[in-house]
Design an enzyme around this catalytic site. Structure first.
Site, PDB file in Angstrom:
ATOM      1  N   GLU A 128       0.841  -1.193   0.000  1.00  0.00           N
ATOM      2  CA  GLU A 128       0.000   0.000   0.000  1.00  0.00           C
ATOM      3  C   GLU A 128       0.877   1.245   0.000  1.00  0.00           C
ATOM      4  OE1 GLU A 128      -3.504   1.925   2.870  1.00  0.00           O
ATOM      5  OE2 GLU A 128      -3.063  -0.227   2.950  1.00  0.00           O
ATOM      6  N   ASP A 130       0.183   5.372   0.524  1.00  0.00           N
ATOM      7  CA  ASP A 130      -0.909   6.210   1.027  1.00  0.00           C
ATOM      8  C   ASP A 130      -0.656   7.706   0.964  1.00  0.00           C
ATOM      9  OD1 ASP A 130      -2.336   3.999   1.835  1.00  0.00           O
ATOM     10  OD2 ASP A 130      -1.756   4.135   3.928  1.00  0.00           O
ATOM     11  N   GLU A 132      -3.158  10.467   2.844  1.00  0.00           N
ATOM     12  CA  GLU A 132      -4.373  10.686   3.624  1.00  0.00           C
ATOM     13  C   GLU A 132      -4.373  12.135   4.094  1.00  0.00           C
ATOM     14  OE1 GLU A 132      -6.029   6.815   5.770  1.00  0.00           O
ATOM     15  OE2 GLU A 132      -4.043   7.355   6.530  1.00  0.00           O
TER      16      GLU A 132
END
Length: 313
Positions: A128, A130, A132
């Protein structure tokens, strides 16, 4: 008139000191068609460049009508209210790429909300990458949270303030992912580099294809000041917007990559071996010196036995 063996492209006629040039439209179309048909198999075997209509590249996955693709595919919006958030994912899976998306984040009092934009593989030992965006009270800055998971292990957070208001207009958030490194960028400015450190035993995302995901959801238990500031539902619905997606990437389909041997050799696919040049390194240093607010690599209280090995690379 001049005649050529294969293509009669230009017809020249001189008359009373005037030059008349005639273009054979039919011949031009035929020539371009031949070139396209000859080059298409070669280009397709190396890389895929996706851009434009969001309907062609993404599926809305949840939200019961709170996510919408508008303006003939030019704009995508996610909304959050007290009942539910919303989300979407890419139709394609990617194994390496240079991926851009423009976002405009939730304006006003966005405390408690999280807008997540990330790459993720399925399974229990997933990879993953990311972005955010943690909402905040009106007037207080957003926090941009980044993380990298490899084989299900994350805890590699770096957090930043931004040097602009991400709610006032669209800004470009980019992930460059190749076998050597992952580079997070904002409006073309690198903010973080995560290098391949497999040589010292640190797993690196390189074998699991990932889809692009995004969601807008309620995280009031932790998102703003550790959960001290809750979501003000009188401000709902909260909305984040997306446009101008572009992916110069290796598409994974039916167990194979669109890139020949996972190594695009086209000169336009420089991202596959790209690294930060001296100018980009200076810009990265500027961001890290002025806008980095948390770095797991310096959190000695969190890692009393020693910081993770990739931090020393």
């Amino acid at each position: 008139m001049l005649h050529y063996p294969f293509i009669n492209l230009f017809c020249f006629h001189f008359q009373t000191y005037k030059l008349h040039i005639y273009f054979s439209l039919q011949t031009i179309v035929m020539a371009f068609t031949v070139c396209y048909l000859l080059l298409l198999p070669l280009l397709g075997s190396f890389f895929m460049v996706a851009y434009g209509n969001l309907n062609q590249h993404f599926d809305i996955t949840w939200g019961e009508g709170r996510a919408k693709i508008l303006n003939n595919g030019e704009l995508l919006t996610l909304s959050l209210d007290k009942a539910s958030g919303s989300g979407f994912e890419s139709k394609n899976e990617y194994l390496f790429g240079n991926i851009d998306m423009q976002l405009k984040l939730v304006p006003g009092n966005s405390a408690g909300t999280v807008t997540a934009y990330y790459l993720k593989s399925p399974g229990t030992t997933w990879d993953e990458i990311d972005f955010e965006f943690l909402g905040n009270l009106s007037g207080d800055p957003y926090i941009l949270h980044t993380n990298v998971f490899s084989q299900g292990k994350g805890s590699r957070e770096q957090q930043f303030y931004l040097w602009f208001d991400p709610t006032a207009d669209f800004h470009t958030y980019s992930i460059l992912w190749n076998p050597q490194r992952i580079i997070f960028s904002v409006d073309g400015t690198p903010i973080r580099e995560f290098k391949n450190s497999e040589s010292i035993g640190v797993p690196f995302p390189k074998s699991q294809p990932m889809r692009i995901h995004s969601s807008l959801w309620n995280a009031e238990d932790w998102a703003t000041r550790g959960g001290l500031v809750k979501t003000d539902w009188t401000q709902a619905p909260f909305t984040a917007s997306y446009r101008n997606f572009k992916a110069d990437a290796c598409v994974w389909s039916n167990g194979a990559s669109s890139c020949s041997s996972n190594s695009p050799s086209s000169t336009t696919s420089t991202w596959f071996s790209q690294e930060l040049d001296s100018t980009s390194q200076q810009r990265l240093k500027w961001v890290q010196n002025n806008y980095l607010i948390y770095n797991y690599c310096t959190d000695t209280k969190r890692f009393p036995q020693g910081i993770p090995p990739e931090c020393n690379v």
